[in-house]
Structure formats: C-alpha cells, structure tokens
Design a protein around this motif. Structure first.
Motif, mmCIF file in Angstrom:
data_model
loop_
_atom_site.group_PDB
_atom_site.id
_atom_site.type_symbol
_atom_site.label_atom_id
_atom_site.label_comp_id
_atom_site.label_asym_id
_atom_site.label_seq_id
_atom_site.Cartn_x
_atom_site.Cartn_y
_atom_site.Cartn_z
ATOM 1 N N GLY A 38 -47.935 -1.014 -58.541
ATOM 2 C CA GLY A 38 -47.442 -2.350 -58.226
ATOM 3 C C GLY A 38 -47.039 -2.563 -56.782
ATOM 4 O O GLY A 38 -46.759 -3.686 -56.374
ATOM 5 N N TYR A 39 -46.999 -1.500 -55.972
ATOM 6 C CA TYR A 39 -46.531 -1.634 -54.594
ATOM 7 C C TYR A 39 -47.565 -2.301 -53.691
ATOM 8 O O TYR A 39 -48.763 -2.088 -53.822
ATOM 9 C CB TYR A 39 -46.168 -0.267 -54.015
ATOM 10 N N TRP A 44 -43.717 -1.040 -49.312
ATOM 11 C CA TRP A 44 -43.579 0.207 -48.555
ATOM 12 C C TRP A 44 -42.795 -0.015 -47.269
ATOM 13 O O TRP A 44 -42.019 0.862 -46.860
ATOM 14 C CB TRP A 44 -44.947 0.842 -48.285
ATOM 15 N N LEU A 45 -42.966 -1.169 -46.625
ATOM 16 C CA LEU A 45 -42.169 -1.454 -45.425
ATOM 17 C C LEU A 45 -40.682 -1.501 -45.777
ATOM 18 O O LEU A 45 -39.847 -1.007 -45.020
ATOM 19 C CB LEU A 45 -42.615 -2.769 -44.780
ATOM 20 N N GLN A 46 -40.356 -2.068 -46.921
ATOM 21 C CA GLN A 46 -38.957 -2.144 -47.349
ATOM 22 C C GLN A 46 -38.415 -0.789 -47.793
ATOM 23 O O GLN A 46 -37.202 -0.587 -47.814
ATOM 24 C CB GLN A 46 -38.797 -3.172 -48.468
ATOM 25 N N ASN A 47 -39.303 0.120 -48.154
ATOM 26 C CA ASN A 47 -38.889 1.458 -48.591
ATOM 27 C C ASN A 47 -39.357 2.528 -47.604
ATOM 28 O O ASN A 47 -39.700 3.638 -47.991
ATOM 29 C CB ASN A 47 -39.469 1.741 -49.991
ATOM 30 N N ARG A 48 -39.338 2.178 -46.344
ATOM 31 C CA ARG A 48 -39.879 3.064 -45.304
ATOM 32 C C ARG A 48 -39.211 4.434 -45.281
ATOM 33 O O ARG A 48 -39.839 5.417 -44.924
ATOM 34 C CB ARG A 48 -39.802 2.402 -43.937
ATOM 35 N N GLU A 82 -47.650 -2.763 -38.878
ATOM 36 C CA GLU A 82 -46.255 -2.305 -38.897
ATOM 37 C C GLU A 82 -46.144 -0.980 -39.648
ATOM 38 O O GLU A 82 -45.448 -0.064 -39.207
ATOM 39 C CB GLU A 82 -45.360 -3.371 -39.547
ATOM 40 N N LEU A 83 -46.847 -0.859 -40.752
ATOM 41 C CA LEU A 83 -46.845 0.382 -41.524
ATOM 42 C C LEU A 83 -47.399 1.530 -40.682
ATOM 43 O O LEU A 83 -46.817 2.618 -40.632
ATOM 44 C CB LEU A 83 -47.678 0.193 -42.796
ATOM 45 N N ILE A 84 -48.485 1.282 -39.977
ATOM 46 C CA ILE A 84 -49.073 2.302 -39.099
ATOM 47 C C ILE A 84 -48.068 2.725 -38.030
ATOM 48 O O ILE A 84 -47.883 3.918 -37.772
ATOM 49 C CB ILE A 84 -50.375 1.785 -38.451
ATOM 50 N N SER A 85 -47.396 1.778 -37.414
ATOM 51 C CA SER A 85 -46.465 2.129 -36.333
ATOM 52 C C SER A 85 -45.281 2.955 -36.855
ATOM 53 O O SER A 85 -44.794 3.837 -36.163
ATOM 54 C CB SER A 85 -45.981 0.880 -35.599
ATOM 55 N N ILE A 86 -44.865 2.704 -38.082
ATOM 56 C CA ILE A 86 -43.781 3.493 -38.678
ATOM 57 C C ILE A 86 -44.256 4.925 -38.942
ATOM 58 O O ILE A 86 -43.552 5.887 -38.672
ATOM 59 C CB ILE A 86 -43.297 2.842 -39.991
#
Length: 175
Positions: A38-39, A44-48, A82-86
């Motif tokens: 379900g993600y 994933w950004l909120q649960n980094r 944003e996910l990649i940069s994290i």
C-alpha cells in the motif's frame, strides 16, 4: 566484502519476499527488504527514518502502482527526486529504480507508462541512478503465459515475480 542491498517498495516487494534475491544472488550480498503493501513514494518520504537507518550500498526502489492509483502522474517526479536525494547519502551509494509493470488494471496503465518514462529520464541527470526495465519485460512476455492471476490484476503471479527477480539479479551482477 559484503554488499548491502535494501529494497524499498510496496506489496510487490513485500509479497514476493524481496523478489527471491536472497537466494538468487551470491552470499556476499546482504538483502534487506522493507517493502510495505500500500505504500507510495509519499509514504516512504514520511517514513524516511526507516530507510536512512539502514546502511546500504545499493537501493532498489520498486514503487509506482499505488502512486498511479492515489496521485496519477501528479508530483511523481518531484517525490521520486526527493526520495533519491534522501537515499543518496554518499557519492558511492547507487539507486536502482524500477519501471514497474503496467498491470492488468486498464484504468492505471497509461499513468504507470507515463511515470515509468519519468524514471527512465532520471538516469540522464543522476549519475548513480539506473533502472531495471520491468515494464518492457512484462510487455514482451504478456502474450505467452499469464503473469497475473485472474483474480488479481495488480499483483503478479509467481512467474511474474520470478521474472522481476531475475531482471534485478542480472542488473546487479552486470549480466
């Protein structure tokens, strides 16, 4: 030397047991699968913190089906960037994006196709980002043997998961 791979995904990763990579790859590869059914990229950004606390050499990002259902194409590129940069915490960290299967759900097929094209284009601007071509793999195998159970147009059957696992294995090993 141990090579650490972490899979960040949705139900496809979770339900396939990490695409079988623990048995498909040599022992020096340590596979961690934190996929959650379900993600979306936003989840994933909120649960980094769940991601950033795991030491990883190669991230496999398998997301997009839920994004297509929830957001369409809106914001997909910016959330993925944003996910990649994290996840690219160091210059040697590599990221494998997944062009996901179009599914047998006709209402989201074109959205997924558009979002996959965004992922392919990211390789041009991000040197440590590559992608695994699952969309075209599924499309080229679609006529022969069913890759989805009749009862579920979104989640591949065992053969579909096997195709995905093999594609990841070949990409990781450079085959």
């Amino acid at each position: 030397m141990e090579k650490r791979i972490t899979i960040v995904g949705d139900s496809l990763g979770q339900w396939s047991d990490g695409f079988g990579l623990r048995t498909k790859l040599p022992q020096e590869f340590k596979i961690t699968d934190i996929s959650v059914a379900g993600y979306t990229t936003e989840d994933w950004l909120q649960n980094r913190n769940r991601m950033t606390e795991i030491p990883t050499d190669l991230w496999i990002i398998e997301l997009g089906t839920n994004d297509a259902m929830v957001y369409g194409t809106s914001g997909f590129e910016s959330r993925t960037l944003e996910l990649i940069s994290i996840l690219q915490s160091s210059p040697i960290t590599k990221i494998l994006l997944t062009t996901i299967p179009l599914t047998n759900m006709t209402s989201i097929r074109e959205i997924i196709r558009s979002n996959n094209q965004i992922l392919r284009q990211l390789k041009v601007t991000k040197p440590n980002v590559d992608f695994v071509e699952i969309e075209l793999l599924f499309e080229s195998n679609s006529g022969e043997i069913p890759l989805y159970p009749i009862s579920d147009p979104i989640h591949p059957n065992q053969l579909g998961y096997e195709l995905m696992g093999e594609a990841y294995r070949k990409k990781i090993l450079g085959i």
